[in-house]
Design an enzyme around this catalytic site. Structure first.
Site, PDB file in Angstrom:
ATOM      1  N   HIS A 261       0.734  -1.090  -0.002  1.00  0.00           N
ATOM      2  CA  HIS A 261      -0.040   0.127  -0.003  1.00  0.00           C
ATOM      3  C   HIS A 261       0.741   1.116   0.012  1.00  0.00           C
ATOM      4  O   HIS A 261       1.740   1.242   0.772  1.00  0.00           O
ATOM      5  CB  HIS A 261      -1.014  -0.037   1.461  1.00  0.00           C
ATOM      6  CG  HIS A 261      -1.988   0.905   1.081  1.00  0.00           C
ATOM      7  ND1 HIS A 261      -1.963   2.360   1.397  1.00  0.00           N
ATOM      8  CD2 HIS A 261      -3.420   0.761   0.746  1.00  0.00           C
ATOM      9  CE1 HIS A 261      -3.245   2.836   1.053  1.00  0.00           C
ATOM     10  NE2 HIS A 261      -4.058   1.909   0.956  1.00  0.00           N
ATOM     11  N   ASP A 315      -7.838  -4.871  -0.276  1.00  0.00           N
ATOM     12  CA  ASP A 315      -8.535  -5.861  -1.396  1.00  0.00           C
ATOM     13  C   ASP A 315      -8.384  -7.248  -1.172  1.00  0.00           C
ATOM     14  O   ASP A 315      -9.049  -8.039  -1.850  1.00  0.00           O
ATOM     15  CB  ASP A 315      -8.058  -5.179  -2.604  1.00  0.00           C
ATOM     16  CG  ASP A 315      -8.349  -3.850  -2.881  1.00  0.00           C
ATOM     17  OD1 ASP A 315      -9.588  -3.504  -2.832  1.00  0.00           O
ATOM     18  OD2 ASP A 315      -7.496  -2.870  -3.102  1.00  0.00           O
TER      19      ASP A 315
HETATM   20  C1  LIG Z   1      -0.337  -0.650  -3.710  1.00  0.00           C
HETATM   21  C2  LIG Z   1       1.004  -0.482  -4.589  1.00  0.00           C
HETATM   22  C3  LIG Z   1       0.731   0.328  -5.891  1.00  0.00           C
HETATM   23  C4  LIG Z   1       1.625   0.478  -3.665  1.00  0.00           C
HETATM   24  O1  LIG Z   1       3.092   1.068  -4.583  1.00  0.00           O
HETATM   25  P1  LIG Z   1       3.937   1.889  -3.989  1.00  0.00           P
HETATM   26  O2  LIG Z   1       3.814   2.663  -2.640  1.00  0.00           O
HETATM   27  O3  LIG Z   1       4.252   2.771  -5.113  1.00  0.00           O
HETATM   28  O4  LIG Z   1       5.057   0.975  -3.791  1.00  0.00           O
HETATM   29  P2  LIG Z   1       6.238   0.609  -4.476  1.00  0.00           P
HETATM   30  O5  LIG Z   1       5.592   0.027  -5.926  1.00  0.00           O
HETATM   31  O6  LIG Z   1       7.247   1.501  -4.721  1.00  0.00           O
HETATM   32  O7  LIG Z   1       7.014  -0.822  -3.933  1.00  0.00           O
HETATM   33  C5  LIG Z   1       7.854  -0.693  -3.211  1.00  0.00           C
HETATM   34  C6  LIG Z   1       8.720  -1.800  -2.896  1.00  0.00           C
HETATM   35  O8  LIG Z   1       7.988  -3.088  -2.616  1.00  0.00           O
HETATM   36  C7  LIG Z   1       7.773  -3.956  -3.750  1.00  0.00           C
HETATM   37  N1  LIG Z   1       6.337  -4.205  -3.523  1.00  0.00           N
HETATM   38  C8  LIG Z   1       5.330  -3.377  -3.481  1.00  0.00           C
HETATM   39  N2  LIG Z   1       3.965  -3.929  -3.515  1.00  0.00           N
HETATM   40  C9  LIG Z   1       4.167  -5.221  -3.680  1.00  0.00           C
HETATM   41  C10 LIG Z   1       3.714  -6.349  -4.401  1.00  0.00           C
HETATM   42  N3  LIG Z   1       2.398  -6.296  -4.151  1.00  0.00           N
HETATM   43  N4  LIG Z   1       4.187  -7.723  -4.583  1.00  0.00           N
HETATM   44  C11 LIG Z   1       5.721  -7.651  -4.706  1.00  0.00           C
HETATM   45  N5  LIG Z   1       6.379  -6.536  -4.395  1.00  0.00           N
HETATM   46  C12 LIG Z   1       5.773  -5.506  -4.104  1.00  0.00           C
HETATM   47  C13 LIG Z   1       8.147  -3.032  -4.992  1.00  0.00           C
HETATM   48  O9  LIG Z   1       8.544  -3.985  -5.982  1.00  0.00           O
HETATM   49  C14 LIG Z   1       9.197  -2.318  -4.265  1.00  0.00           C
HETATM   50  O10 LIG Z   1      10.334  -3.173  -4.464  1.00  0.00           O
HETATM   51  P3  LIG Z   1      11.818  -2.429  -4.615  1.00  0.00           P
HETATM   52  O11 LIG Z   1      11.963  -1.497  -3.813  1.00  0.00           O
HETATM   53  O12 LIG Z   1      12.811  -3.672  -4.534  1.00  0.00           O
HETATM   54  O13 LIG Z   1      11.820  -1.940  -6.079  1.00  0.00           O
HETATM   55  C15 LIG Z   1       1.908  -1.608  -4.730  1.00  0.00           C
HETATM   56  O14 LIG Z   1       2.070  -2.345  -3.442  1.00  0.00           O
HETATM   57  C16 LIG Z   1       0.682  -2.625  -5.527  1.00  0.00           C
HETATM   58  O15 LIG Z   1       0.831  -2.507  -6.835  1.00  0.00           O
HETATM   59  N6  LIG Z   1       0.285  -3.547  -4.646  1.00  0.00           N
HETATM   60  C17 LIG Z   1      -0.532  -4.605  -5.699  1.00  0.00           C
HETATM   61  C18 LIG Z   1      -1.811  -4.097  -6.200  1.00  0.00           C
HETATM   62  C19 LIG Z   1      -2.932  -3.982  -5.129  1.00  0.00           C
HETATM   63  O16 LIG Z   1      -3.046  -4.669  -4.489  1.00  0.00           O
HETATM   64  N7  LIG Z   1      -3.534  -2.459  -5.193  1.00  0.00           N
HETATM   65  C20 LIG Z   1      -4.581  -2.356  -4.269  1.00  0.00           C
HETATM   66  C21 LIG Z   1      -3.901  -1.158  -3.257  1.00  0.00           C
HETATM   67  S1  LIG Z   1      -5.249  -0.847  -1.903  1.00  0.00           S
END
Ligand SMILES: CC(C)(COP(=O)(O)OP(=O)(O)OC[C@H]1O[C@@H](n2cnc3c(N)ncnc32)[C@H](O)[C@@H]1OP(=O)(O)O)[C@@H](O)C(=O)NCCC(=O)NCCS
Length: 378
Positions: A261, A315
């Protein structure tokens, strides 16, 4: 003029002052008007929480009864809306059907009297009351059935579940559904709420505000993630496949749906509550392999990504709970909208109280002084 640094997605930039909800992502706290969601999930109902968010404080007994009464008696949709929905292609996504129907409501209630508290209240009641009816109507009509009339003797959540398949729901199921709505109703300045506030700031009508927010919620990066959780669980198929699936995601750097998140760096407090509700639901209606797969996923993801602050989000468990209730996967996001409409309306009202039209700026990175090339020379 002050030059600001450009932040893609406006990350970290306040878009409004708001007293509606508060998140502390480090401590895992979510409050609505200062009240922790754990307390509301235990003691409140969706309609009471909606009232709290929109009017700023918990209603008295009379105020709550009055609000529930109004919502109950505004559940029916106009036959012309129903007829319009009948013309929608049955293969269309229910979010698109909902967006079109919410916008169409504005055609019937075109008087725009934004400074009149009675107009605000009527619009709030009508939208909260009819959105579930429109979602259920499209669900039945796309299967070739007639919509089911709302039942005035049923509470808000029981009535929605009843309208989906004309069966009175189990009381535990209806209560769990109501708590799910409480958990999804509001979450500070997210994309759909921002969209609602931008639309509201032009002083358009609340139906356009909600329709634009529904359109924003529909995308897979926002409300659509809970559908993808189920597709992922189906693809994994067994507990043994969980570890290889997660290893594969990590190797290919693909995201594991329902985890992580932007704000929460500990377990999402809504996921903790939903996990407990899922437990109650599976205990009463039978454990299945999806429950086991989900448990194993949580264990393995925590082992591999817990140090990065990646835990299940709302979710992950809402998908599991709605699936166990027998709700079709593509209705998960419309249900999110049924809940979130009250949050959007709270922001609509707050925006109107101190309105300034949104007019951000941009960082131009294009060309200047380019001459026009005639078509035959291009
Ligand atoms: C929600 C979300 C967009 C938040 O992303 P964010 O704050 O931008 O975090 P980042 O994408 O910068 O991720 C930080 C690190 O954690 C990892 N990470 C984050 N969410 C992850 C996931 N669901 N699965 C695997 N790795 C994940 C990233 O790959 C990144 O790793 P790195 O530092 O080695 O590159 C992301 O966690 C995601 O896409 N989750 C899956 C979709 C989902 O469930 N969405 C509903 C949200 S309520």
């Amino acid at each position: 003029m002050m030059v600001c640094e450009y932040k893609p997605g406006l990350e970290g930039i306040p878009a409004a002052q708001s007293s509606i909800s508060y998140v502390d992502g480090q401590k895992g706290i979510l409050e609505y008007r200062g009240i922790r969601i754990e307390e509301l999930a235990e003691k409140s109902t969706f309609l009471e929480t909606a009232y709290l968010l929109i009017w700023g404080e918990l209603p008295s007994k009379e105020e709550l009864e009055g609000f529930e009464h109004e919502v109950r008696y505004h559940r029916r949709i106009k036959y012309r809306i129903r007829d319009m929905m009948k013309c929608f292609p049955e293969s269309g996504h229910p979010m698109d059907a909902l967006q079109a129907s919410a916008a169409a409501l504005g055609l019937f209630y075109s008087l725009r009297d934004l400074h009149n508290p009675a107009y605000i209240r009527d619009s709030v009641v009508r939208l909260i009351a009819t959105i579930p009816t429109m979602v259920a109507a499209f669900q039945l009509m796309r299967k070739g059935n007639d919509p089911v009339r709302p039942r005035d003797d049923l509470d808000y959540s029981s009535n929605f579940l009843y309208m989906l398949d004309e069966k009175e729901p189990d009381p535990l199921m209806a209560r769990i559904f109501d708590i799910c709505l409480i958990l999804q109703v509001e979450h500070t300045m997210n994309a759909s709420t921002f969209s609602a506030r931008v639309t509201a700031s032009t002083l358009t009508d609340p139906y356009a505000v909600v329709a634009s927010a529904v359109g924003t919620l529909g995308g897979p990066l926002h409300g659509g993630a809970n559908e993808e959780v189920i597709q992922m669980l189906e693809k994994i198929g067994s507990v043994e496949n969980v570890r290889p699936y997660i290893d594969h995601c990590l190797e290919t750097k693909s995201k594991i749906m329902g985890f992580g998140h932007r704000v929460y760096k500990v377990k999402d407090p809504r996921a903790i509550i939903l996990q407990g509700l899922a437990e109650q639901l599976f205990e009463k209606f039978g454990y299945d392999k999806f429950y086991d797969i989900a448990q194993e996923m949580e264990r393995v993801v925590e082992e591999k990504l817990g140090s990065k602050g990646i835990y299940p989000n709302i979710d992950f468990y809402s998908g599991l709970v709605y699936r166990k209730m027998g709700i079709p996967t593509d209705l998960f996001t419309p249900i999110f909208a049924i809940a979130r409409v009250a949050g959007w309306l709270a922001h609509w009202k707050e925006q109107l109280e101190e309105n300034r039209i949104f007019r951000p700026t941009q960082v131009y990175n294009g060309l200047h002084e380019v001459t026009y090339t005639p078509i035959d020379q291009r």
